[in-house]
Enzyme design. Structure first.
Site, PDB file in Angstrom:
ATOM      1  N   CYS A  10       0.818  -1.215   0.000  1.00 30.89           N
ATOM      2  CA  CYS A  10       0.000   0.000   0.000  1.00 30.89           C
ATOM      3  C   CYS A  10       0.852   1.264   0.000  1.00 30.89           C
ATOM      4  CB  CYS A  10      -0.884   0.036   1.237  1.00 30.89           C
ATOM      5  SG  CYS A  10      -1.902  -1.415   1.429  1.00 30.89           S
TER       6      CYS A  10
ATOM      7  N   LYS B 191       3.771 -14.745  26.473  1.00 32.59           N
ATOM      8  CA  LYS B 191       2.978 -13.575  26.864  1.00 32.59           C
ATOM      9  C   LYS B 191       1.641 -14.009  27.449  1.00 32.59           C
ATOM     10  CE  LYS B 191       2.191  -9.365  27.498  1.00 32.59           C
ATOM     11  NZ  LYS B 191       2.885  -8.839  28.672  1.00 32.59           N
TER      12      LYS B 191
ATOM     13  N   LYS C 262      10.253  -8.988  37.959  1.00 32.52           N
ATOM     14  CA  LYS C 262      10.761  -8.358  36.736  1.00 32.52           C
ATOM     15  C   LYS C 262      12.223  -8.718  36.518  1.00 32.52           C
ATOM     16  CE  LYS C 262       7.867  -7.646  35.114  1.00 32.52           C
ATOM     17  NZ  LYS C 262       6.485  -7.601  35.489  1.00 32.52           N
TER      18      LYS C 262
ATOM     19  N   TRP D 169      -3.002  -2.642  -1.524  1.00 33.95           N
ATOM     20  CA  TRP D 169      -2.586  -3.983  -1.888  1.00 33.95           C
ATOM     21  C   TRP D 169      -3.315  -4.895  -0.915  1.00 33.95           C
ATOM     22  CZ3 TRP D 169       0.277  -8.002   0.364  1.00 33.95           C
ATOM     23  CH2 TRP D 169       0.791  -8.950  -0.533  1.00 33.95           C
TER      24      TRP D 169
ATOM     25  N   GLU E 120       6.947  -7.699  42.820  1.00 31.38           N
ATOM     26  CA  GLU E 120       6.919  -7.358  41.403  1.00 31.38           C
ATOM     27  C   GLU E 120       8.311  -6.966  40.915  1.00 31.38           C
ATOM     28  OE1 GLU E 120       4.919  -7.954  39.180  1.00 31.38           O
ATOM     29  OE2 GLU E 120       5.361  -6.567  37.549  1.00 31.38           O
TER      30      GLU E 120
ATOM     31  N   ARG F  31       5.283   0.414  -5.897  1.00 30.91           N
ATOM     32  CA  ARG F  31       5.123  -0.487  -4.746  1.00 30.91           C
ATOM     33  C   ARG F  31       4.168  -1.646  -5.046  1.00 30.91           C
ATOM     34  NH1 ARG F  31       6.157   2.913   0.246  1.00 30.91           N
ATOM     35  NH2 ARG F  31       4.752   1.603   1.437  1.00 30.91           N
TER      36      ARG F  31
ATOM     37  N   HIS G 239      13.437 -13.829  59.674  1.00 32.44           N
ATOM     38  CA  HIS G 239      12.980 -15.206  59.879  1.00 32.44           C
ATOM     39  C   HIS G 239      13.607 -16.156  58.854  1.00 32.44           C
ATOM     40  CE1 HIS G 239      10.177 -13.890  62.917  1.00 32.44           C
ATOM     41  NE2 HIS G 239       9.788 -12.928  62.098  1.00 32.44           N
TER      42      HIS G 239
ATOM     43  N   ASN H 119      -1.853   1.905   6.032  1.00 33.45           N
ATOM     44  CA  ASN H 119      -0.923   0.859   5.583  1.00 33.45           C
ATOM     45  C   ASN H 119      -0.676  -0.055   6.763  1.00 33.45           C
ATOM     46  OD1 ASN H 119      -0.657   2.189   3.219  1.00 33.45           O
ATOM     47  ND2 ASN H 119       1.520   2.640   3.403  1.00 33.45           N
ATOM     48  N   GLY H 120      -0.609  -1.351   6.526  1.00 31.17           N
ATOM     49  CA  GLY H 120      -0.305  -2.260   7.627  1.00 31.17           C
ATOM     50  C   GLY H 120      -1.468  -3.198   7.893  1.00 31.17           C
TER      51      GLY H 120
ATOM     52  N   GLU I 164      12.570 -12.400  35.514  1.00 30.26           N
ATOM     53  CA  GLU I 164      12.025 -12.689  34.184  1.00 30.26           C
ATOM     54  C   GLU I 164      12.942 -12.258  33.059  1.00 30.26           C
ATOM     55  OE1 GLU I 164       7.386 -12.458  33.395  1.00 30.26           O
ATOM     56  OE2 GLU I 164       8.151 -10.620  34.280  1.00 30.26           O
TER      57      GLU I 164
HETATM   58  C1  AGP Z   1       4.466 -10.744  34.088  1.00 33.34           C
HETATM   59  O1  AGP Z   1       5.596 -10.044  33.764  1.00 33.34           O
HETATM   60  C2  AGP Z   1       4.412 -12.117  33.542  1.00 33.34           C
HETATM   61  N1  AGP Z   1       4.562 -12.144  32.148  1.00 33.34           N
HETATM   62  C3  AGP Z   1       3.327 -13.003  34.112  1.00 33.34           C
HETATM   63  O2  AGP Z   1       3.564 -13.134  35.468  1.00 33.34           O
HETATM   64  C4  AGP Z   1       1.865 -12.551  33.885  1.00 33.34           C
HETATM   65  O3  AGP Z   1       1.564 -11.450  34.681  1.00 33.34           O
HETATM   66  C5  AGP Z   1       0.933 -13.741  34.208  1.00 33.34           C
HETATM   67  O4  AGP Z   1       1.216 -14.808  33.347  1.00 33.34           O
HETATM   68  C6  AGP Z   1      -0.519 -13.362  34.122  1.00 33.34           C
HETATM   69  O5  AGP Z   1      -0.864 -12.929  32.860  1.00 33.34           O
HETATM   70  P1  AGP Z   1      -2.232 -12.185  32.588  1.00 33.34           P
HETATM   71  O6  AGP Z   1      -2.216 -10.915  33.362  1.00 33.34           O
HETATM   72  O7  AGP Z   1      -2.233 -11.953  31.111  1.00 33.34           O
HETATM   73  O8  AGP Z   1      -3.327 -13.086  33.034  1.00 33.34           O
END
Ligand code: AGP
Length: 581
Positions: free
Chosen positions: A2, A576, A458, A75, A454, A27, A477, A101-102, A461
């Protein structure tokens, strides 16, 4: 592929647009179209299958007047190459026209949601969905078009370069991009936009390349007004239309009909996993302290198997960024079987969890691409703070003046997050010093205990450094045995109710030569002197401190991970959406 051309200025737009489209013919494309806003504020759209010359022939005897317009060569991706599917697409009201586009990957769920809200669609394209989504946001949020575009794009997963023209605004174009290039040419009293520089080079030498995730308002007589999405803006989006300091109230439209059940619930039970579980823990402090309703926080994965005592007098709230987490979905199912009302706090519109729950509140945090949740946490806690304030209002558990102070302070959180970001530049230097450690301890108390969890999550992870979060007083403890000169300890030591107690824990670590990184309040005096490194956050209500304190810990983990050569967006072994048990 596009092609995009747009123009606003003192010249007739049509010839410029057509010439631009011809320069983009290399294009490849299968249809073409143009939208022109004429002097009578009529938005004329002409589209045709085939070549740009076919479009010219088709439009030849029509009204081609106007000093502003957008044009496109398509396109085909979604829907066959024909006139209806060609761009520009008009919104349902006919007030805006958009070229794109996209690919909008989540267009089907967005389309379903819009259909539920009464929208109908002429084409099979993802682009028409985006056009109506923007219109819907503009109407429901009562914001100008550039702001509506920014908010709507928060809900979009995919790649795009878009340009929009709006009736009533003959001097203004709105453009945005992510993953698809876009160039703006700046002439004398005129602007040109294109998907690459080819249509622009002959007209002006002055060009600006729009960056990813930027929205620009291009208005004659004004500088380019560029907005970028950031965490403060996300929190603002989460509160928009819901938090009303002027009326000392909160309105959570999605759960209106379940407010009574929440108010009289024996227990509010959060079910969640990972970061969402941490946010829920903060939520429990907010709701119990402000609304005085008992709250339990459950790992969804445990809840589903431990035969929990749940009755129709409980309200279960499933919290999930993705809305697809298998354990959380199973917990919802179980809670329903036990007769509880089940609500959701969810980010992804149309996701399985948003459909499986009776009602819910969207966090409006935008697509989170990185596996490690960041803005999800802040937006979830923001929703929980609003929920706590709403329940406090209904229950009368806070004095009006006190509640108003809390509402006003929540309203100030986006600017305080910005302050935190502005004062976090040195976190990179701290990361440099500790990037090679093998272990790290995170300690906090009360609402800052989930922040410790948290922060540690982080780091684990994305940098693969072993880290543990603990309630600070629990250190003695057990974990205190780990402290020596090689053990950095991150304290969340804001100046709230347990401040002195946390200072004592800092002393205990110091006495064992541990290194101390302390997240402290801006005006702190004592912790500042004890710590090896400090990270400041602005003063705020103690219950809101997680909204600020989590941000520099995310930054710390990010820098350490980058310095260790880790892939921060896709850490090893993680997904994810955890859609399996
Ligand atoms: C967070 O950084 C992690 N990727 C993981 O703990 C996440 O929060 C958990 O799997 C829950 O996911 P949700 O919030 O999509 O349900």
């Amino acid at each position: 592929m596009c092609g995009i051309v747009a123009y606003v200025g003192h010249q007739e737009a049509y010839p410029i647009l057509i010439e631009g489209l011809k320069r983009l013919e290399y294009r490849g494309y299968d249809s073409a179209g143009v939208a022109l806003l004429n002097e009578n504020d009529t938005l004329n759209v002409y589209k045709s299958k085939g070549k740009v010359s076919d479009l010219e022939a088709f439009a030849a005897s029509s009204d081609l007047g106007g000093h502003i317009g957008i044009a496109h060569t398509r396109w085909a991706t979604h829907g066959e190459p024909n006139q209806v599917n060609a761009h520009p697409h008009l919104s349902q009201s006919g007030r805006i026209a958009l070229i794109h586009n996209g690919i909008i990957e989540n267009y089907l769920s967005l389309r379903k949601e819009l259909e539920n809200r009464g929208y109908t669609f002429q084409s099979s394209t993802d682009t028409e969905v985006l056009t109506n989504l923007i219109e819907d946001v503009q109407i429901s949020e009562n914001v100008d078009l550039s702001e509506a575009v920014r908010i709507a794009l928060n809900h979009v997963i995919g790649a795009y370069a878009i340009v929009i023209v709006e009736k009533g605004h003959p001097d203004q174009l709105i453009a945005a991009r992510k993953g698809s290039p876009m160039v703006i040419g700046i002439g004398k009293d005129e602007y040109f936009i294109a998907s690459d520089a080819t249509p622009i080079v002959g007209r002006t030498q002055k060009v600006v390349y729009l960056e990813d995730e930027q929205v620009v308002r291009i208005k004659l007589g004004e500088e380019l007004h560029i907005k970028t999405y950031e965490q403060p803006a996300i929190v603002r989006d989460t509160m928009r239309g819901r938090l009303h300091p002027e009326g000392n109230t909160v309105r959570l439209g999605g759960i209106l009909q379940y407010e009574k059940q929440l108010l009289y619930a024996d227990n509010i039970v959060f079910v969640a996993c990972g970061t969402s579980w941490h946010a829920s823990l903060v939520g429990s402090y907010l709701i119990e302290n402000l609304a005085k309703i008992p709250v339990k926080v459950e790992y969804a994965s445990e809840f589903r198997y431990r035969n929990p005592v749940i009755t129709p007098h409980d309200v279960v709230i499933a919290v999930s960024q993705s809305g697809e987490t298998a354990d959380t979905l199973a917990a919802i199912q179980l809670a329903k079987e036990k007769g509880a009302v089940v609500l959701g706090i969810c980010n992804v519109i149309g996701s399985s969890i948003s459909r499986a729950t009776d009602a819910g509140i969207y966090t409006h945090a935008g697509p989170e691409i990185g596996v490690a949740s960041t803005k999800a946490f802040t937006s979830q806690v923001t929703v929980m703070a609003m929920l706590a304030l709403r329940l406090a209002e209904l229950k009368g558990s806070m004095k009006d003046e006190e509640r108003l102070e809390f509402i006003k302070e929540l309203d100030r959180i986006p600017e305080k997050i910005q302050w935190t970001l502005d004062h976090s530049g040195h976190v990179k230097d701290i990361a440099e010093l500790y990037k090679d450690v093998r272990n790290m301890l995170y300690l906090g108390r009360l609402q800052n205990y989930p922040v410790a969890l948290e922060g540690a999550l982080k780091l684990k992870e994305i940098s693969y450094i072993h880290a543990e979060g603990y309630p600070a007083a629990e250190m003695k403890h057990g974990p205190i045995a780990l402290i020596d000169k090689d053990m950095p300890v991150v304290f969340i030591a804001t100046n709230h109710s347990t401040y002195e107690k946390v200072l004592s824990n800092i002393q205990e670590v110091k006495a064992r030569n541990g290194k101390i990184i302390a997240v402290i309040s801006e005006n702190d005096v004592l912790a500042r002197k004890m710590a090896d490194h400090i990270i400041e956050i602005p003063e705020t209500e103690c219950l809101y401190s997680p909204l600020l304190a989590t941000v520099p810990l995310q930054i710390l983990a990010y820098h350490i991970a980058v310095m260790r050569g880790c892939n921060v967006d896709q850490p090893r072994n993680l997904a994810k959406s955890v859609t399996v048990e």
